[in-house]
Design a protein around this motif. Structure first.
Motif: not given
Ligand code: UDP
Ligand code: MG
Length: 315
Positions: A173-184, A192-204
């Motif tokens: 979260l802290i890393a994400l908030l350091s992106f300064p751009e306004r067009n979010l 772009q963060l590159g930390f350890k990623e995981g996935y959960v799958y669900y039905d919408r």
């Protein structure tokens, strides 16, 4: 881990119809988090300048459940991405992880438990991925599918069928908030963060009540935003098509000179007209694309604030 708080951030724009039901379902998730995962589940509703009774509902919910529910009221409607950002900036430093989820709970909120589990195993960014979109309208489904494909062609590395339902650990979260751009375009940024990623799958699921707050015009805008925020491929396409039309025009000049000297026929206006329209069109498209980048630079250099907070509850 800091304080074991997992904060569920819910951006809400004119969601009076779904909030009573959604808050109950999220509260029961908070209970489960507490009993099963020893995490303190809390909810933050971010009212994105709603014009209906959304904020009144959040106020009364936060009075009923002062332990678990808090609210943030933005002074005017700034859009889903900015509202989510406001909630995340408010959350930074106050929790061990956040989960972002839409107010209509089309994304199965029960998956938050699975996300929490992966978080406790040490993952930092956990994406909620939709398995299928049967409950969406045909048009919504098709446009969403082609959107991911176009994004991929344009060079943005998105998680296929992942929207904004995700868990972020505090450091992510802290890393994400350091992106300064306004067009979010948050789902592109988290990649772009590159930390350890995981996935959960669900039905919408289908929306419980109320209308989608993303009509076609907003979706189109969002799609263009995604491409121009993350890729310069459109600029390269201009270059290549420019070179192509140069080659074509040289051939046309040769052909026109040849016709002029060899035949006595007055050249037909069709070819002229066609080329005028073709080149005119190409130039306009090119200018449009360049213009949209210039528009972005224009907004970025202004460094305008993303939102204004009008009121805080239990924060
Ligand atoms: N939303 C928002 N600001 C806006 C538009 C939407 O905060 O200007 C919120 C909305 O309340 C919901 C989420 O963004 O929680 C997603 O909107 P919606 O469910 O209408 O989009 P869809 O699921 O149809 O893509
Ligand atoms: Mg929705």
């Amino acid at each position: 881990m800091k304080n074991n708080v997992l904060l569920i951030i819910v951006p809400c724009y004119n969601e009076e119809e779904v909030l009573p039901e959604s808050s109950l379902r999220l509260l029961s998730i908070c209970k489960e988090l507490e009993t099963q995962k020893e995490l303190k589940g809390k909810i933050l509703f971010v009212d994105d300048g709603s014009k209906d009774h959304t904020w009144e509902i959040v106020e009364s919910l936060s009075k009923q459940h002062p332990e678990s529910i808090s609210g943030l009221k933005l002074a005017h409607n700034v859009g889903h991405q900015n509202a989510l950002w406001a909630g995340m900036e408010e959350a930074a430093g106050k929790c061990s992880a956040i989960v972002s989820i839409d107010a209509d709970l089309q994304d199965n909120e029960k998956m938050i438990i699975d996300m929490a589990e992966q978080f406790l195993e040490g993952k930092d960014v956990i994406y909620g991925v939709r398995k299928e979109r049967e409950k969406d309208t045909f048009f919504k489904r098709q446009s969403a599918q082609s959107y991911y494909k176009i994004m991929k062609l344009a060079g943005s590395d998105l998680v296929y069928n992942h929207a904004d339902f995700r868990l972020l650990s505090e450091r992510a979260l802290i890393a994400l908030l350091s992106f300064p751009e306004r067009n979010l375009f948050i789902r592109g940024l988290v990649r772009q963060l590159g930390f350890k990623e995981g996935y959960v799958y669900y039905d919408r699921q289908a929306r419980q009540a109320g209308q989608s707050k993303y009509p076609f015009s907003k979706m189109l805008h969002f799609a263009v935003e995604g491409i121009t925020s993350f890729s310069i491929k459109p600029l390269r396409i201009i270059l290549y098509s420019g070179i192509f039309s140069q080659i074509v025009s040289i051939l046309i000049i040769i052909y026109a000179l040849y016709e002029h000297y060899v035949s006595n026929t007055v050249p037909g206006w069709t070819s002229i007209l066609v080329s005028i329209w073709f080149i005119g069109g190409t130039i306009l498209v090119a200018m449009g694309i360049i213009g949209s980048y210039i528009g972005k630079i224009y907004y970025e250099v202004k460094r305008r604030p993303r939102y204004f907070i009008e009121e805080r509850l239990n924060l």
